[in-house]
Design a protein around this motif. Structure first.
Motif, PDB file in Angstrom:
ATOM      1  N   ARG A  19       3.867  -5.055  -8.704  1.00  9.96           N
ATOM      2  CA  ARG A  19       5.139  -4.720  -9.435  1.00  9.96           C
ATOM      3  C   ARG A  19       6.344  -5.678  -9.120  1.00  9.96           C
ATOM      4  N   ASP A  39      10.726   0.946 -16.423  1.00  9.81           N
ATOM      5  CA  ASP A  39       9.722   0.360 -15.972  1.00  9.81           C
ATOM      6  C   ASP A  39       8.296   1.065 -16.384  1.00  9.81           C
ATOM      7  N   ASN A  70       5.472  -0.115 -16.140  1.00 10.57           N
ATOM      8  CA  ASN A  70       4.290  -0.644 -15.320  1.00 10.57           C
ATOM      9  C   ASN A  70       3.612   0.645 -14.585  1.00 10.57           C
ATOM     10  N   LYS A  71       2.457   1.048 -14.949  1.00  6.72           N
ATOM     11  CA  LYS A  71       1.969   2.303 -14.318  1.00  6.72           C
ATOM     12  C   LYS A  71       1.193   2.126 -12.904  1.00  6.72           C
ATOM     13  N   LYS A  72       1.140   0.759 -12.676  1.00  9.16           N
ATOM     14  CA  LYS A  72       0.708   0.478 -11.172  1.00  9.16           C
ATOM     15  C   LYS A  72       1.504   0.942 -10.019  1.00  9.16           C
ATOM     16  N   GLY A  73       1.204   0.965  -8.990  1.00 13.53           N
ATOM     17  CA  GLY A  73       2.066   1.007  -7.868  1.00 13.53           C
ATOM     18  C   GLY A  73       2.816   2.503  -7.774  1.00 13.53           C
ATOM     19  N   ASN A  74       2.136   3.396  -8.103  1.00 13.03           N
ATOM     20  CA  ASN A  74       2.767   4.676  -8.024  1.00 13.03           C
ATOM     21  C   ASN A  74       2.357   5.472  -6.857  1.00 13.03           C
ATOM     22  N   GLY A  75       3.150   5.650  -5.777  1.00 14.76           N
ATOM     23  CA  GLY A  75       2.896   6.148  -4.661  1.00 14.76           C
ATOM     24  C   GLY A  75       2.181   5.576  -3.614  1.00 14.76           C
ATOM     25  N   TYR A  76       2.404   4.327  -3.731  1.00  9.90           N
ATOM     26  CA  TYR A  76       1.888   3.416  -2.339  1.00  9.90           C
ATOM     27  C   TYR A  76       2.703   1.981  -2.329  1.00  9.90           C
ATOM     28  N   TYR A  77       3.070   1.687  -1.134  1.00 11.88           N
ATOM     29  CA  TYR A  77       3.556   0.375  -1.023  1.00 11.88           C
ATOM     30  C   TYR A  77       2.898  -0.802  -1.490  1.00 11.88           C
ATOM     31  N   GLN A  91      -1.241  11.800   4.086  1.00  7.87           N
ATOM     32  CA  GLN A  91      -0.627  10.576   3.862  1.00  7.87           C
ATOM     33  C   GLN A  91       0.851  10.821   3.309  1.00  7.87           C
ATOM     34  N   THR A 135       7.892   2.804  -2.965  1.00  9.83           N
ATOM     35  CA  THR A 135       6.851   3.254  -3.285  1.00  9.83           C
ATOM     36  C   THR A 135       6.251   3.869  -4.487  1.00  9.83           C
ATOM     37  N   GLY A 136       7.295   3.355  -5.471  1.00  4.47           N
ATOM     38  CA  GLY A 136       7.225   3.709  -6.850  1.00  4.47           C
ATOM     39  C   GLY A 136       7.147   5.004  -7.297  1.00  4.47           C
ATOM     40  N   TYR A 148       9.356   6.982  -8.526  1.00  4.28           N
ATOM     41  CA  TYR A 148      10.046   7.487  -9.447  1.00  4.28           C
ATOM     42  C   TYR A 148       9.210   7.325 -10.860  1.00  4.28           C
ATOM     43  N   PRO A 158      13.257   4.798 -14.214  1.00  2.00           N
ATOM     44  CA  PRO A 158      11.856   5.292 -14.539  1.00  2.00           C
ATOM     45  C   PRO A 158      11.390   5.297 -16.105  1.00  2.00           C
ATOM     46  N   GLU A 164      -2.741   4.247   1.694  1.00  2.00           N
ATOM     47  CA  GLU A 164      -2.408   5.622   1.429  1.00  2.00           C
ATOM     48  C   GLU A 164      -3.352   6.268   1.076  1.00  2.00           C
ATOM     49  N   LYS A 165      -4.336   5.874   0.243  1.00  2.00           N
ATOM     50  CA  LYS A 165      -5.510   6.641   0.017  1.00  2.00           C
ATOM     51  C   LYS A 165      -6.475   7.130   0.571  1.00  2.00           C
ATOM     52  N   GLY A 210       1.803   9.922  -3.902  1.00  6.05           N
ATOM     53  CA  GLY A 210       0.668   9.245  -3.175  1.00  6.05           C
ATOM     54  C   GLY A 210       0.091   8.727  -4.315  1.00  6.05           C
ATOM     55  N   SER A 218       9.787  -5.525 -11.400  1.00  7.62           N
ATOM     56  CA  SER A 218      10.798  -4.499 -10.880  1.00  7.62           C
ATOM     57  C   SER A 218      11.268  -4.692  -9.454  1.00  7.62           C
ATOM     58  N   TYR A 219      10.401  -5.060  -8.712  1.00  5.21           N
ATOM     59  CA  TYR A 219      10.635  -5.308  -7.086  1.00  5.21           C
ATOM     60  C   TYR A 219      11.835  -6.284  -7.033  1.00  5.21           C
ATOM     61  N   TYR A 228       5.270   6.277   5.842  1.00  6.50           N
ATOM     62  CA  TYR A 228       5.343   6.447   4.504  1.00  6.50           C
ATOM     63  C   TYR A 228       6.809   6.898   3.743  1.00  6.50           C
TER      64      TYR A 228
END
Ligand code: HEM
Lengths: 252, 435
Positions: B277, B263, B265-272, A43, A123-124, A126, B260, B171-172, A250, B280-281, A49
């Motif tokens: 979020r 923000d 918010n722990k969600k939305g880390n590593g995927y669209y 991924q 993709t968050g 950061y 960083p 992504e997962k 990811g 912040s978006y 991505y």
């Protein structure tokens, strides 16, 4: 034949990377490939991505370095020569296209670094544990813009000096340190202003009270030596941190 | 400026041929892979339309926009329409994102924007600005941003749908490990080759600009900073240089670096994702797309001589005069409100008195600024942003609140300028301190 020779074997210490073992070995024994890990999550390297934008930015930086060094052979940063050297790159020099490659590559690099940041944000990526690498990125963003800005002056045409004049005029208004900035009066010794148009932030940037030969020299050195060195150092940290932070981001 | 439409007809011919080919590929794709015959026929019709446009371009009469429409667009162009319009478009795009990201819709939008671009190019004024060598990359930037925003949003919309159903983000699903050689190394190689080819073509077909030798006595009009700084130059219309050129850019960098850490918010880390979020978006999109990119577009394509705004099809006339009489808040208060002259220390008074008089003159603006930057954040903390404050703690919340307020100050000042011609809220030219 060649691959059996001692020379080849001294460089590449393994057969062609065609089986699993050698595909791993090649990553570990090649200096350039060693930037990468041996294996990655599928991924993380999907084009949809990452958009490959970080990689593209890096590649453009390399293109700029190579074309830039070659351009330095043809260019002298003095009032007498700067403009004429660029002119002859256009009209006389057979490798004049280097200038086009360098200029368009620079524009492209500004665009791709923004797109890279955009992707990292969307993709968050950061978020922990990559906060610090984002900060390194922000500095790289600034340096990329400064690289482009300092380079803009070098052709020494109307476009160049007026863009730099407009850009650097702002430094005149730096709070406290610019001679037309708020708080400028604060720094004075027994009634004598310390911040004048010959000692303020703008002067430090330009080396003169206006965009002149001193500026050309300063910007040349910033553009060709100082900023590229800083970028290289930060890129090393940036890439190192990408791996230390667990590779390309990811879902957890 | 005149007669240049024939010069670009060759270019436009190639351009329409390329668009036609794009649609032919699309028609083949939906027919062959998706088995949607009706849609394929539609794209074939588009293909023929574009071929016709290509043919007439190559015959030196490229199709253009009617003059009435161009005049109307020129007439409507102004700071209010532009800023409010682009913001409205972005809001609309956000609200309608589920509809807009469908490949069919996106493809139609792409076609429409490319064709509009082609039609506009026939106008010599439009062509003159867009084809200025250093402006070409910005046209590229606009289309690239459009494409990547679509790509990211499409994936976010899909993921949000899945997350709502309790599934994992897409992504997962691709979580297996692959070897870097060959999977990544080859992608990189192909990217490098493609990019090299692209740069070479660009370099061969477009010459780098070189104007007359530098001259400190001949000031060009307009004098523009390099394009990536035009957003800052645009801010000069509303702010003094110390704000537009020093403080605000520094805050942009500080604000970016702080993201960083603000923000939580722990969600939305590593995927669209967007739904997970939203706050912040939205802030980032507003800051990046509206306050950075559209200001650059404004500065590049719409700001002409004397930094006046020109329509996209308007001739850049250096003699265009716009009456500008902007008024400071203190003038509004003392002169128009109280019917008095501005308070002024009597000649020969000491420094302290001078400052006191300045404070008296500017008291309203100073009070407003204190209210905005000092009183508003705590107010936000106990009202709308209560949950933020609880989660973030005092320091982080105050930092975020002030950054947001600085960001909001630009559009606010724009509106104040348009509606009341307001120049400065606090105006202390004696100390170069105007805000
Ligand atoms: C000269 C400029 C830069 C170069 C050459 C560069 C290069 C790269 C590369 C090659 C990667 C690996 C993943 C990818 O390709 O997307 C990466 C990741 C990353 N970059 Fe950059 N970058 C630059 C500037 C920036 C900027 C401006 C930011 C943000 C403000 C940034 C933040 C990050 C972060 C947080 C990661 C990790 C993301 C992840 O793991 O998904 N970089 N960078």
């Amino acid at each position: 034949m060649i691959r059996e020779s001692q020379v080849w074997k001294s460089i590449f210490r393994h057969p062609m990377p065609q089986d699993r073992r050698n595909r791993i070995v090649v990553m570990l024994t090649n200096f350039f490939l060693h930037l990468h890990p041996v294996s990655v999550k599928k991924q993380g390297i999907a084009l949809s991505y990452t958009w490959c934008m970080g990689g593209v930015t890096f590649f453009l930086f390399l293109v700029e370095t190579v074309t830039g060094v070659l351009l330095m052979f043809y260019y002298r940063p003095t009032l007498e020569w700067a403009y004429n050297d660029i002119l002859s790159l256009r009209d006389v020099t057979s490798l004049g296209i280097l200038r086009e490659l360098h200029r368009w590559g620079a524009h492209a690099m500004v665009i791709t670094v923004w797109l890279h940041m955009y992707r990292v944000f969307l993709t968050g990526s950061y978020k922990p544990p990559r906060e610090f690498n984002w900060v390194v990125g922000v500095i790289l963003l600034l340096l990329t813009l400064l690289l482009s800005f300092t380079g803009y002056l070098l052709p020494w045409d109307q476009l160049a000096i007026w863009a730099i004049t407009v850009g650097s005029n702002m430094a005149r208004a730096t709070p406290v340190l610019g001679h037309e900035g708020p708080g400028q009066q604060l720094l004075n010794l027994q009634g004598i202003d310390m911040i004048t148009n010959a000692s303020d932030a703008r002067f430090a940037l330009l080396g003169e009270r206006f965009v002149g030969e001193g500026t050309l020299n300063r910007f040349y050195i910033l553009h060709c030596i100082a900023i590229p060195l800083a970028v290289s150092l930060l890129l090393a940290i940036h890439f190192w941190r990408v791996r230390k932070d667990g590779g390309i981001s990811g879902p957890l | 400026m005149h007669g240049s439409s024939t010069d670009i007809s060759g270019f436009l011919g190639g351009y329409y041929l390329f668009l036609a080919a794009m649609n032919a590929v699309m028609a083949f794709h939906v027919w062959h892979n998706r088995h949607r015959v009706g849609e394929a026929i539609f794209w074939i019709v588009v293909f023929f339309g574009l071929m016709a446009a290509a043919a007439s371009s190559l015959g030196h009469s490229p199709p253009g926009l009617p003059e009435g429409l161009r005049n109307a667009v020129n007439y409507a162009t102004g700071p209010v329409i532009y800023s409010v319009g682009t913001t409205a478009l972005l809001v609309l795009a956000f609200v309608l994102r589920k509809f807009l990201v469908q490949p069919r819709v996106a493809w139609i939008l792409l076609n429409v924007s490319l064709v509009l671009m082609g039609l506009s190019m026939v106008d010599p004024n439009f062509a003159a600005i867009v084809t200025k060598p250093d402006n070409v990359p910005i046209v590229g930037l606009v289309f690239l941003l459009g494409f990547f925003t679509w790509l990211a949003t499409a994936q976010a919309v899909k993921n949000d749908e899945r997350l709502k159903q309790g599934l994992e983000p897409l992504e997962k699903l691709d979580n297996e490990k692959v070897l870097v050689w060959p999977d990544l190394v080859y992608t990189e190689l192909i990217c490098m080759v493609a990019l090299t080819a692209f740069l070479l073509i660009w370099a061969i077909s477009l010459q780098a600009p070189l104007e007359e030798p530098a001259s400190r006595v001949k000031t060009p009009n307009p004098s523009k900073a390099p394009w990536y700084f035009l957003g800052l130059q645009e801010m000069l219309v509303y702010y003094d240089p110390w704000m537009a050129g020093v403080v605000l850019p520094s805050l942009v960098l500080v604000g970016l670096a702080a993201i960083p850490f603000l923000d939580f918010n722990k969600k939305g880390n590593g995927y669209y994702t967007i739904d997970e979020r939203k706050f912040s978006y939205l802030i980032f999109q507003f800051g990046f797309l509206e306050m950075w990119v559209t200001l650059i577009i404004l500065g590049t394509f719409f700001r002409g001589p004397n930094w006046n705004i020109f329509g996209p099809f308007e001739f850049w006339d250096p003699h265009k005069v716009l009456a500008l009489n902007n008024v400071d808040l203190s003038q509004y208060f003392w002169i128009y409100g109280m019917g008095e002259a501005l308070p002024k220390a009597p000649p020969g008074s000491s420094l302290v008195w001078e400052i006191l008089y300045i404070l008296k003159r500017e008291w309203l603006g100073i009070a407003l600024l204190i209210g905005y930057f000092v009183a508003l954040p705590p107010l936000m903390a106990v009202t709308v942003f209560r949950s933020f404050f609880v989660k973030m703690g005092f320091v982080r919340f105050m930092l975020m609140a002030n950054l947001l307020l600085f960001m909001a100050a630009l559009p606010l000042k724009m509106v104040l300028r348009w509606v009341w011609n307001l120049k400065y809220i606090v105006s202390i030219p004696e100390y170069f301190l105007n805000f």
